[in-house]
Design a protein around this motif. Structure first.
Motif, PDB file in Angstrom:
ATOM      1  N   ALA A  49     -59.815  -5.123 -96.439  1.00 41.61           N
ATOM      2  CA  ALA A  49     -60.926  -5.192 -95.489  1.00 41.61           C
ATOM      3  C   ALA A  49     -61.196  -6.632 -95.065  1.00 41.61           C
ATOM      4  N   TYR A  50     -61.065  -7.570 -95.988  1.00 48.53           N
ATOM      5  CA  TYR A  50     -61.273  -8.986 -95.658  1.00 48.53           C
ATOM      6  C   TYR A  50     -60.200  -9.489 -94.693  1.00 48.53           C
ATOM      7  N   ILE A  51     -58.946  -9.128 -94.966  1.00 43.06           N
ATOM      8  CA  ILE A  51     -57.859  -9.601 -94.110  1.00 43.06           C
ATOM      9  C   ILE A  51     -57.913  -8.939 -92.736  1.00 43.06           C
ATOM     10  N   ALA A  52     -58.073  -7.603 -92.733  1.00 40.77           N
ATOM     11  CA  ALA A  52     -58.050  -6.874 -91.456  1.00 40.77           C
ATOM     12  C   ALA A  52     -59.363  -7.021 -90.690  1.00 40.77           C
ATOM     13  N   GLY A  53     -60.494  -7.017 -91.412  1.00 39.31           N
ATOM     14  CA  GLY A  53     -61.780  -7.040 -90.733  1.00 39.31           C
ATOM     15  C   GLY A  53     -62.237  -8.406 -90.293  1.00 39.31           C
ATOM     16  N   ILE A  54     -61.849  -9.447 -91.013  1.00 39.09           N
ATOM     17  CA  ILE A  54     -62.331 -10.790 -90.695  1.00 39.09           C
ATOM     18  C   ILE A  54     -61.203 -11.678 -90.169  1.00 39.09           C
ATOM     19  N   ILE A  55     -60.186 -11.866 -90.987  1.00 33.61           N
ATOM     20  CA  ILE A  55     -59.153 -12.833 -90.629  1.00 33.61           C
ATOM     21  C   ILE A  55     -58.383 -12.401 -89.388  1.00 33.61           C
ATOM     22  N   ILE A  56     -57.876 -11.165 -89.404  1.00 26.01           N
ATOM     23  CA  ILE A  56     -57.075 -10.704 -88.263  1.00 26.01           C
ATOM     24  C   ILE A  56     -57.931 -10.552 -87.009  1.00 26.01           C
ATOM     25  N   SER A  57     -59.120  -9.966 -87.166  1.00 28.61           N
ATOM     26  CA  SER A  57     -59.961  -9.711 -85.988  1.00 28.61           C
ATOM     27  C   SER A  57     -60.480 -10.983 -85.343  1.00 28.61           C
ATOM     28  N   ILE A  58     -60.522 -12.089 -86.080  1.00 32.15           N
ATOM     29  CA  ILE A  58     -61.084 -13.305 -85.508  1.00 32.15           C
ATOM     30  C   ILE A  58     -60.006 -14.341 -85.185  1.00 32.15           C
ATOM     31  N   THR A  59     -58.751 -14.029 -85.503  1.00 31.15           N
ATOM     32  CA  THR A  59     -57.663 -14.956 -85.191  1.00 31.15           C
ATOM     33  C   THR A  59     -56.670 -14.391 -84.182  1.00 31.15           C
ATOM     34  N   ILE A  60     -56.265 -13.121 -84.365  1.00 30.85           N
ATOM     35  CA  ILE A  60     -55.259 -12.537 -83.466  1.00 30.85           C
ATOM     36  C   ILE A  60     -55.743 -12.472 -82.015  1.00 30.85           C
ATOM     37  N   PRO A  61     -56.972 -11.992 -81.717  1.00 35.33           N
ATOM     38  CA  PRO A  61     -57.406 -11.993 -80.313  1.00 35.33           C
ATOM     39  C   PRO A  61     -57.449 -13.383 -79.697  1.00 35.33           C
ATOM     40  N   ALA A  62     -57.874 -14.386 -80.476  1.00 37.98           N
ATOM     41  CA  ALA A  62     -57.918 -15.753 -79.949  1.00 37.98           C
ATOM     42  C   ALA A  62     -56.518 -16.292 -79.668  1.00 37.98           C
ATOM     43  N   LEU A  63     -55.579 -16.022 -80.576  1.00 35.57           N
ATOM     44  CA  LEU A  63     -54.203 -16.463 -80.352  1.00 35.57           C
ATOM     45  C   LEU A  63     -53.570 -15.736 -79.171  1.00 35.57           C
ATOM     46  N   TYR A  64     -53.872 -14.434 -79.040  1.00 32.60           N
ATOM     47  CA  TYR A  64     -53.327 -13.684 -77.904  1.00 32.60           C
ATOM     48  C   TYR A  64     -53.912 -14.175 -76.582  1.00 32.60           C
ATOM     49  N   ASP A  65     -55.188 -14.524 -76.592  1.00 34.28           N
ATOM     50  CA  ASP A  65     -55.815 -15.045 -75.375  1.00 34.28           C
ATOM     51  C   ASP A  65     -55.189 -16.378 -74.957  1.00 34.28           C
ATOM     52  N   LYS A  66     -54.723 -17.149 -75.925  1.00 37.92           N
ATOM     53  CA  LYS A  66     -54.129 -18.453 -75.621  1.00 37.92           C
ATOM     54  C   LYS A  66     -52.672 -18.330 -75.202  1.00 37.92           C
ATOM     55  N   PHE A  67     -51.945 -17.377 -75.812  1.00 42.82           N
ATOM     56  CA  PHE A  67     -50.506 -17.238 -75.535  1.00 42.82           C
ATOM     57  C   PHE A  67     -50.182 -15.846 -74.993  1.00 42.82           C
ATOM     58  N   LYS A  68     -51.043 -15.322 -74.132  1.00 43.96           N
ATOM     59  CA  LYS A  68     -50.865 -13.938 -73.684  1.00 43.96           C
ATOM     60  C   LYS A  68     -49.636 -13.754 -72.801  1.00 43.96           C
ATOM     61  N   ASP A  69     -49.261 -14.743 -72.002  1.00 43.50           N
ATOM     62  CA  ASP A  69     -48.108 -14.581 -71.109  1.00 43.50           C
ATOM     63  C   ASP A  69     -46.792 -14.435 -71.874  1.00 43.50           C
ATOM     64  N   PRO A  70     -46.443 -15.342 -72.796  1.00 45.36           N
ATOM     65  CA  PRO A  70     -45.197 -15.117 -73.548  1.00 45.36           C
ATOM     66  C   PRO A  70     -45.257 -13.899 -74.457  1.00 45.36           C
ATOM     67  N   VAL A  71     -46.438 -13.592 -75.006  1.00 43.88           N
ATOM     68  CA  VAL A  71     -46.562 -12.410 -75.863  1.00 43.88           C
ATOM     69  C   VAL A  71     -46.308 -11.147 -75.058  1.00 43.88           C
ATOM     70  N   ASP A  72     -46.885 -11.060 -73.855  1.00 47.64           N
ATOM     71  CA  ASP A  72     -46.656  -9.895 -73.003  1.00 47.64           C
ATOM     72  C   ASP A  72     -45.193  -9.781 -72.605  1.00 47.64           C
ATOM     73  N   ARG A  73     -44.557 -10.918 -72.368  1.00 51.14           N
ATOM     74  CA  ARG A  73     -43.150 -10.881 -71.967  1.00 51.14           C
ATOM     75  C   ARG A  73     -42.266 -10.350 -73.087  1.00 51.14           C
ATOM     76  N   TYR A  74     -42.434 -10.878 -74.298  1.00 53.76           N
ATOM     77  CA  TYR A  74     -41.621 -10.407 -75.422  1.00 53.76           C
ATOM     78  C   TYR A  74     -41.999  -8.988 -75.841  1.00 53.76           C
ATOM     79  N   ALA A  75     -43.285  -8.646 -75.740  1.00 51.67           N
ATOM     80  CA  ALA A  75     -43.692  -7.279 -76.054  1.00 51.67           C
ATOM     81  C   ALA A  75     -43.088  -6.292 -75.067  1.00 51.67           C
ATOM     82  N   GLY A  76     -42.980  -6.685 -73.802  1.00 49.69           N
ATOM     83  CA  GLY A  76     -42.335  -5.825 -72.821  1.00 49.69           C
ATOM     84  C   GLY A  76     -40.860  -5.621 -73.116  1.00 49.69           C
TER      85      GLY A  76
END
Length: 234
Positions: free
Chosen positions: A176-203
């Motif tokens: 719960a600590y990793i998924a609820g706090i660490i992931i939820s408060i880091t992954i969206p911020a990192l995706y917002d910063k690097f969304k273009d390359p992430v979308d490209r590789y995810a595609g």
């Protein structure tokens, strides 16, 4: 015309095989999770979204620090989460009660606290949202049971297997600590910063997965008896 064509060709780099790729064709239009708006709008667009995307760094750092301290306290001391919550609430209620009685004894007027009341509209909206999600999960279970969606079945099996493996390695509070706090408060911020390359590789990954899934689905579909395939198509 010749100058414009030469300038366009100069702006395009050949790939490893010597062919020239069109930039418009290489740019991926795939968006992770079918995103149609900005990440901030997907998070709600309010103060909570600012905290999750680290636009309020002090609040975000404070949440991470408090959550990490609580996690270390519970994991190292061996105190259960229920015991810790009960003790914290007990101390808080006792302090507030003594503060109120001390103010009455000193004839001081306390600052009025806002009344916390759940409106009927909030309860109805929450119940309606919960009902929609439960019905969606029941529909997924129905499709998996009848074998209608192989891709959904594959995703559910992989998710349950990963949860089983993770649950055998770490405790529920750590998860719960990793998924609820660490992931939820880091992954969206990192995706917002690097969304273009992430979308490209995810595609690219999505296209490869869809291609392999189509091959597996066609092979399974060809092995089924004709009567079963007719019933499935009907």
């Amino acid at each position: 015309m010749e100058n414009s064509n030469s300038e366009d060709l100069c702006g395009v780099e050949p790939n490893g095989e010597g062919r020239v790729d069109d930039p418009a064709s290489t740019s991926s239009s795939y968006r992770l999770f079918g995103r149609q708006a900005t990440v901030h709008q997907m998070m709600g667009g309010g103060k909570a979204a600012d905290v999750i995307l680290w636009r309020r760094r002090r609040v975000s750092c404070g949440i991470v620090a408090v959550a990490t301290f609580s996690w270390l306290l519970i994991e190292r001391s061996g105190i259960s989460f229920l015991t810790l919550c009960s003790d914290v609430l007990l101390v808080l209620i006792v302090l507030l009660f003594l503060r109120a009685n001390y103010a009455v004894f000193r004839k001081k007027q306390l600052q009025t606290l806002p009344e916390l009341v759940l409106s009927e509209e909030m309860v109805n909206n929450a119940a309606a949202s919960f009902r929609v999600k439960v019905n969606y999960m029941l529909l997924m279970a129905h499709d998996i049971t009848l074998g209608k969606d192989f891709r959904l079945f594959f995703k559910v099996v992989i998710a349950l297997w990963l949860l089983s493996v993770i649950g055998s390695l770490i405790s529920f509070f750590t998860l719960a600590y990793i998924a609820g706090i660490i992931i939820s408060i880091t992954i969206p911020a990192l995706y917002d910063k690097f969304k273009d390359p992430v979308d490209r590789y995810a595609g690219m990954i999505h296209r490869q997965f869809s291609k392999h899934y189509k091959i597996v689905d066609e092979s399974l579909h060809s092995r089924l008896p004709r009567t079963l395939t007719k019933d499935k198509d009907a």
